[in-house]
Design a protein around this motif. Structure first.
Motif, mmCIF file in Angstrom:
data_model
loop_
_atom_site.group_PDB
_atom_site.id
_atom_site.type_symbol
_atom_site.label_atom_id
_atom_site.label_comp_id
_atom_site.label_asym_id
_atom_site.label_seq_id
_atom_site.Cartn_x
_atom_site.Cartn_y
_atom_site.Cartn_z
ATOM 1 N N TYR A 109 -6.370 -1.768 12.928
ATOM 2 C CA TYR A 109 -5.248 -1.006 13.262
ATOM 3 C C TYR A 109 -4.175 -0.690 12.510
ATOM 4 N N TYR A 110 -4.258 -1.104 11.142
ATOM 5 C CA TYR A 110 -3.526 -0.813 10.168
ATOM 6 C C TYR A 110 -4.048 -0.090 9.021
ATOM 7 N N LEU A 111 -5.239 0.228 9.419
ATOM 8 C CA LEU A 111 -5.845 1.045 8.107
ATOM 9 C C LEU A 111 -5.874 2.551 8.116
ATOM 10 N N SER A 112 -4.450 3.062 7.742
ATOM 11 C CA SER A 112 -4.464 4.575 7.726
ATOM 12 C C SER A 112 -4.020 4.841 6.218
ATOM 13 N N GLY A 113 -4.152 6.001 6.233
ATOM 14 C CA GLY A 113 -3.653 6.441 4.751
ATOM 15 C C GLY A 113 -2.325 6.226 4.186
ATOM 16 N N GLY A 114 -1.355 6.093 5.178
ATOM 17 C CA GLY A 114 0.245 5.781 4.800
ATOM 18 C C GLY A 114 0.324 4.391 4.944
ATOM 19 N N SER A 115 -0.505 3.474 5.381
ATOM 20 C CA SER A 115 -0.265 2.240 5.381
ATOM 21 C C SER A 115 -0.343 1.275 4.111
ATOM 22 N N PRO A 116 0.625 0.241 4.040
ATOM 23 C CA PRO A 116 0.244 -0.330 2.782
ATOM 24 C C PRO A 116 -1.013 -1.228 2.650
ATOM 25 N N LEU A 117 -1.489 -1.401 3.827
ATOM 26 C CA LEU A 117 -2.921 -1.923 3.912
ATOM 27 C C LEU A 117 -4.019 -1.045 2.861
ATOM 28 N N TYR A 118 -3.709 0.218 3.123
ATOM 29 C CA TYR A 118 -4.480 1.225 2.377
ATOM 30 C C TYR A 118 -4.029 1.525 1.271
ATOM 31 N N GLN A 119 -2.741 1.832 1.055
ATOM 32 C CA GLN A 119 -2.052 2.051 -0.182
ATOM 33 C C GLN A 119 -2.177 1.083 -1.336
ATOM 34 N N LEU A 120 -2.199 -0.238 -0.808
ATOM 35 C CA LEU A 120 -1.999 -1.457 -1.945
ATOM 36 C C LEU A 120 -3.417 -1.820 -2.369
ATOM 37 N N ARG A 121 -4.497 -1.660 -1.667
ATOM 38 C CA ARG A 121 -5.662 -2.208 -1.856
ATOM 39 C C ARG A 121 -6.092 -2.381 -3.559
ATOM 40 N N ASN A 122 -5.734 -1.606 -4.515
ATOM 41 C CA ASN A 122 -6.123 -1.569 -5.641
ATOM 42 C C ASN A 122 -4.971 -2.449 -6.500
ATOM 43 N N LEU A 123 -3.854 -2.814 -5.837
ATOM 44 C CA LEU A 123 -2.783 -3.585 -6.692
ATOM 45 C C LEU A 123 -3.208 -4.994 -6.902
ATOM 46 N N PRO A 124 -3.327 -5.616 -7.930
ATOM 47 C CA PRO A 124 -3.900 -6.987 -8.214
ATOM 48 C C PRO A 124 -3.068 -8.040 -7.740
ATOM 49 N N ASN A 125 -1.704 -7.676 -7.237
ATOM 50 C CA ASN A 125 -1.032 -8.806 -6.826
ATOM 51 C C ASN A 125 -0.826 -9.004 -5.262
ATOM 52 N N TYR A 126 -1.548 -8.052 -4.715
ATOM 53 C CA TYR A 126 -1.356 -7.865 -3.348
ATOM 54 C C TYR A 126 -2.649 -8.448 -2.580
ATOM 55 N N HIS A 127 -2.358 -9.289 -1.840
ATOM 56 C CA HIS A 127 -3.594 -10.110 -1.022
ATOM 57 C C HIS A 127 -3.556 -10.031 0.526
ATOM 58 N N VAL A 128 -4.655 -9.940 1.091
ATOM 59 C CA VAL A 128 -4.729 -10.008 2.447
ATOM 60 C C VAL A 128 -5.317 -11.367 2.980
ATOM 61 N N ALA A 129 -4.843 -11.950 3.892
ATOM 62 C CA ALA A 129 -5.329 -13.107 4.862
ATOM 63 C C ALA A 129 -5.685 -12.549 6.252
ATOM 64 N N CYS A 130 -6.670 -13.032 6.730
ATOM 65 C CA CYS A 130 -7.031 -12.937 8.142
ATOM 66 C C CYS A 130 -7.353 -14.265 8.804
ATOM 67 N N VAL A 131 -7.002 -14.174 10.131
ATOM 68 C CA VAL A 131 -7.273 -15.354 11.148
ATOM 69 C C VAL A 131 -8.602 -15.270 11.584
#
Length: 185
Positions: A97-119
């Motif tokens: 639901y958050y995976l669009s081109g303008g979303s940080p989830l997409y924009q920051l995928r290559n930034l080494p300090n950005y992590h994603v956790a899921c439930v």
């Protein structure tokens, strides 16, 4: 002593707000210094420099936003780009639901300090198509005593009924990815 910034509040999503407040309380109970930031303040007109100043002055070891709350643009850059310390988006909803081109989830995928956790481990499996595995984490929902000792089904009196649509989340995500990225995954 570890320090954590936690962005709290997303308007109408009260269950997530309560979970985030409890997360902040738990961090404090474990001895961490916690800076709570109101999500309505992050991104409000004229607040960028103040948010950056407050967070940098606090010097956190970790920045946490739930479902991308607080992972926003400040002075034209995303918070993880500004801070350079570990930033975590704890995704409670499906990340598609958050995976669009303008979303940080997409924009920051290559930034080494950005992590994603899921439930949900299935959500992580989905994100492995787009993210390095070392920046994906499984963090299930936390619970408190009333939830840990549930009432039996026969004794429950429902106070609300939830209706939801069953959509093809995989198709939604692939459509968003293909539409927003010329080369695809």
């Amino acid at each position: 002593m570890p320090s954590v910034v936690i962005v709290i509040g997303e308007g109408s999503y009260r269950a997530l707000n309560a979970m985030t407040e409890r997360l902040a309380d738990a961090c404090e109970n474990l001895g961490a210094k916690v800076l709570r930031i109101d999500a309505d303040f992050v991104g409000a007109r004229g607040s960028d420099e103040r948010v950056i100043h407050d967070v940098e002055a606090f010097s956190p070891d970790l920045f946490i936003g739930m479902n991308l709350t607080g992972i926003t643009r400040l002075t034209g850059r995303w918070i993880p780009e500004v801070l350079r310390n570990p930033c975590l988006s704890w995704m409670v909803d499906h990340p598609a639901y958050y995976l669009s081109g303008g979303s940080p989830l997409y924009q920051l995928r290559n930034l080494p300090n950005y992590h994603v956790a899921c439930v949900d481990p299935a959500h992580l499996k989905f994100l492995e198509r787009f993210y390095p595995k070392d920046r994906l984490h499984f963090l299930p929902h936390a619970s408190v005593d009333p939830v840990a000792n549930p009432i039996g089904y026969e004794d429950r009196i429902p106070s609300a009924v939830m209706t939801a649509g069953l959509g093809n989340v995989q198709a939604l995500a692939e459509d968003a990815w293909n539409r927003d990225t010329p080369a695809g995954p």
